[in-house]
Design a protein around this motif. Structure first.
Motif, mmCIF file in Angstrom:
data_model
loop_
_atom_site.group_PDB
_atom_site.id
_atom_site.type_symbol
_atom_site.label_atom_id
_atom_site.label_comp_id
_atom_site.label_asym_id
_atom_site.label_seq_id
_atom_site.Cartn_x
_atom_site.Cartn_y
_atom_site.Cartn_z
ATOM 1 N N PHE A 47 33.675 58.538 -22.604
ATOM 2 C CA PHE A 47 33.946 57.129 -22.306
ATOM 3 C C PHE A 47 32.875 56.505 -21.414
ATOM 4 O O PHE A 47 32.903 55.295 -21.177
ATOM 5 N N THR A 117 44.115 60.900 -29.866
ATOM 6 C CA THR A 117 42.731 60.450 -29.686
ATOM 7 C C THR A 117 42.534 59.048 -30.230
ATOM 8 O O THR A 117 41.964 58.171 -29.549
ATOM 9 N N TYR A 120 44.443 56.554 -28.069
ATOM 10 C CA TYR A 120 43.872 56.422 -26.724
ATOM 11 C C TYR A 120 42.604 55.571 -26.738
ATOM 12 O O TYR A 120 42.432 54.678 -25.909
ATOM 13 N N PHE A 121 41.717 55.842 -27.690
ATOM 14 C CA PHE A 121 40.504 55.025 -27.803
ATOM 15 C C PHE A 121 40.851 53.584 -28.148
ATOM 16 O O PHE A 121 40.222 52.640 -27.665
ATOM 17 N N SER A 122 41.852 53.403 -28.996
ATOM 18 C CA SER A 122 42.263 52.056 -29.396
ATOM 19 C C SER A 122 42.839 51.287 -28.209
ATOM 20 O O SER A 122 42.529 50.102 -28.010
ATOM 21 N N ASP A 124 42.220 51.810 -25.057
ATOM 22 C CA ASP A 124 41.229 51.644 -24.005
ATOM 23 C C ASP A 124 40.418 50.362 -24.176
ATOM 24 O O ASP A 124 40.232 49.588 -23.249
ATOM 25 N N ARG A 125 39.886 50.162 -25.367
ATOM 26 C CA ARG A 125 39.155 48.948 -25.723
ATOM 27 C C ARG A 125 38.007 48.635 -24.763
ATOM 28 O O ARG A 125 37.637 47.474 -24.570
ATOM 29 N N TYR A 130 31.809 55.173 -28.353
ATOM 30 C CA TYR A 130 32.683 55.517 -29.473
ATOM 31 C C TYR A 130 33.805 54.526 -29.774
ATOM 32 O O TYR A 130 34.146 54.315 -30.930
ATOM 33 N N GLY A 131 34.408 53.926 -28.754
ATOM 34 C CA GLY A 131 35.664 53.213 -28.943
ATOM 35 C C GLY A 131 35.640 52.079 -29.947
ATOM 36 O O GLY A 131 36.638 51.810 -30.609
ATOM 37 N N ARG A 132 34.499 51.401 -30.068
ATOM 38 C CA ARG A 132 34.474 50.223 -30.942
ATOM 39 C C ARG A 132 34.745 50.564 -32.398
ATOM 40 O O ARG A 132 35.036 49.674 -33.195
ATOM 41 N N TYR A 135 38.698 50.080 -32.459
ATOM 42 C CA TYR A 135 39.368 48.835 -32.092
ATOM 43 C C TYR A 135 38.624 47.573 -32.543
ATOM 44 O O TYR A 135 39.201 46.490 -32.564
ATOM 45 N N LEU A 170 33.789 60.247 -34.050
ATOM 46 C CA LEU A 170 34.679 60.178 -32.895
ATOM 47 C C LEU A 170 35.025 61.572 -32.380
ATOM 48 O O LEU A 170 35.561 62.406 -33.112
#
Length: 603
Positions: A47, A117, A120-122, A124-125, A130-132, A135, A170
């Motif tokens: 992150f 996973t 959680y990434f979704s 977090d935004r 990685y997250g994009r 989301y 991811l």
């Protein structure tokens, strides 16, 4: 540099695998490899903002794993997953998982971890590497755990390229570790827990890492027992340590000035292997003068990328292209590169736009301001500094002044907007991006779309026509000609607008000490310092730099899922070797030696 006779492919595959992997185990010898890394990557917390590009992802993936490997292949190989099947509308994917995987702390890996996973990434935004891809696009909606080895992932929009992204990118997190963490960026020092081939057992912030082999890895115990990774920002210091026997591999390209010296060293070899990275010039379009398309076009016309490649990289690599995308990428518009250098046309363009030359040749804007810009560049990357010097030399005849500001790694990260910080402190930036910025079919969307462009710099570019094209491309199947046509159209727009241009695409050339470890494998889009180099099924033997146990498939050929190798026992290794022999024979591949070439490398 020593020259090794190449054995037959059969001997290389059957004998070298056993001697390199089994000898250490049978004789009780510990294989320790010392690596020099150019930047610290904190504690590999996925992150946090990436620091060690273009090695960020591959270093992280020594500890973590993805569902598929990797996004640099249009038909990625099953990894934690054994298969992934879409619904008819491609909005829901049913993922089948391996049943022989454990986290580094001994807990069993299950479908709950995958579901967690993505959620959680979704949730977090936040900014990061990685997250994009869960989301922004595709937009993750929900996960349903069917059983321990089956999970369904549902998205708000069709995800025709799930195996590439996010499936091939991811990192999967352990739910029992992360579920109680409210701020995933708060911890940059504790030791991570993954499923990858190595466990991190020690981390000295901004200084060093100690990784030890995961002996229970589902693809077989790594061929190297211990990785000692030292953070050495300075090129000269790192390669001096290599030549002095203090390092066994420097995880960055050999500088042109040191190539002959290293080639003369009988204790060192050089192996090629591109990461599909790009060295680029980025315009800070929050600056009024650089908002003028004609200025950016004139700067581009004033640059001779042939000279840059020859001087900075010794001609080893690919020429820069205004269309941005790497020539090796299946999505490229120009596989041979495309950049026009024309000082006369650049001069005429500036004259016509009202940027006049004064008596001493200095050019001023229509409001009388001198055309003088500051370019930021990493002070620890001599090749980038040399590129900045050439930039200044080539733009001087146009009356455009360039001042060079040396930045440290954290400043480069902030200037590129990857940490979600404020505007960059420079007018232009020379940086380097990894394969993810070229091999991702949606790379142009994530880099240049006005609403989602990465960070403040990229987000300053806005063209509604470009936005519409990359939006239309998002939901097209990866192998569809219509998707490729839209991606090419977007590249054509970029070539006109020029928010950023690639100066050159470096070829991989990594120096190492073969007596310490000789299994380095070139993995297309990842280079040499990657997890495949440490696994018996993939490690390079006898000089055969292949990208895995199967030949690389041509673009847009969709292959059936074939479950991952378990890498355990003689029978499994022999089967992989035989398959590799057949693949090489079928594809007509030529076995390559490891000596560095003095000529141009078209990687």
């Amino acid at each position: 540099m020593r020259v090794r006779p190449l054995p037959t492919l059969l001997l290389a595959l059957l004998l070298a695998m056993f001697t390199s992997a089994a000898a250490a185990q049978d004789n009780g010898d510990e294989v320790v490899v010392r690596v020099g890394l150019h930047a610290a990557e904190k504690n590999l917390n996925p992150f946090l903002a990436p620091q060690a590009q273009p090695l960020t992802h591959d270093f992280t993936m020594l500890v973590y794993d993805t569902l598929f490997w990797s996004q640099s292949r249009l038909s990625p190989e099953p990894w934690l997953a054994t298969s992934a099947e879409p619904s008819e509308d491609f909005r829901t994917w049913t993922i089948s998982l391996r049943d022989d995987v454990r986290w580094h702390d001994g807990e069993a890996f299950t479908a709950d971890d995958v579901a967690f996973t993505f959620q959680y990434f979704s949730d977090d935004r936040g900014p990061g590497r990685y997250g994009r891809h869960v989301y922004l696009h595709p937009v993750f909606e929900s996960a349903t755990v069917i059983d321990d080895t089956t999970v369904q992932l549902s998205f708000a929009n069709p995800v025709a390229t799930f195996k590439l992204l996010p499936g091939g990118d991811l990192p999967i997190l352990p739910q029992h570790i992360w579920e109680g963490i409210e701020d995933p960026r708060a911890d940059s020092t504790s030791l991570p827990v993954g499923t990858g081939p190595f466990r991190m057992v020690d981390y000295q912030p901004d200084s060093s890492y100690r990784l030890e082999a995961n002996q229970d890895y589902f693809l077989g115990a790594p061929l190297v027992d211990t990785l000692l990774v030292s953070v050495i920002p300075d090129d000269q210091e790192a390669f001096t340590a290599l030549q002095a026997g203090e390092l066994d591999l420097v995880a960055r390209n050999v500088p042109v000035a040191l190539t002959e010296e290293i080639e003369r060293n009988d204790e060192l070899d050089i192996i090629g292997g591109t990461r599909n990275q790009s060295v680029y010039l980025l315009f800070n379009m929050s600056r009024p003068v650089l908002q003028d398309q004609r200025v950016r076009q004139a700067v581009s016309l004033g640059l001779d990328v042939h000279v840059m490649l020859d001087v900075v990289e010794g001609g080893q690599g690919r020429l820069g292209a205004d269309t941005w995308t790497h020539p090796n990428s299946p999505w490229t518009r120009n596989p041979t590169g495309a950049h026009l250098s024309d000082q006369i046309a650049a001069t005429q363009l500036l004259d016509a736009a009202g940027y006049t030359a004064t008596g001493d040749g200095t050019r001023v804007s229509p409001d009388g301001q001198p055309m003088s810009f500051t370019v930021g560049v990493s002070g620890s990357m001599p090749s980038h500094v040399r590129a900045a010097e050439l930039l200044a030399e080539q733009l001087e005849p146009l009356g455009v002044g360039i001042g060079i500001e040396l930045l440290d790694t954290s400043a480069i990260t902030a200037a590129g907007g990857n940490d979600g910080g404020g505007p960059p402190p420079v007018d232009m930036l020379i940086g380097e991006l990894e394969a993810h910025s070229h091999d991702d079919p949606d790379h142009l969307f994530f880099l240049f779309h006005s609403a989602v462009g990465v960070g403040d710099v990229f987000g300053a570019y806005a063209n509604p026509a470009f936005d519409a094209v990359v939006e239309d491309a998002l939901d097209e199947p990866a192998e569809a000609p219509s998707r490729l046509a839209l991606i090419h159209q977007a590249q054509d727009i970029l070539a006109q607008d020029l928010p950023m241009l690639a100066l050159y695409y470096p070829a991989g050339r990594v120096a190492y000490r073969p007596d310490a470890y000789d299994g380095w494998s070139s993995d297309q889009g990842h280079g040499v310092f990657t997890k495949r180099s440490f696994l018996a099924a993939y490690a390079d033997v006898g000089g055969d730099s292949h990208a895995g146990p199967r030949p690389v498939r041509p673009p847009f050929e969709v292959a059936e899922d074939d479950g991952g190798l378990d890498g355990r026992g003689i029978a499994a290794i022999a089967a992989v070797a035989i398959a590799s022999i057949a693949a090489v024979a079928t594809a007509g591949l030529v076995l390559r030696g490891r000596r560095g070439s003095a000529g141009t490398v078209q990687d």
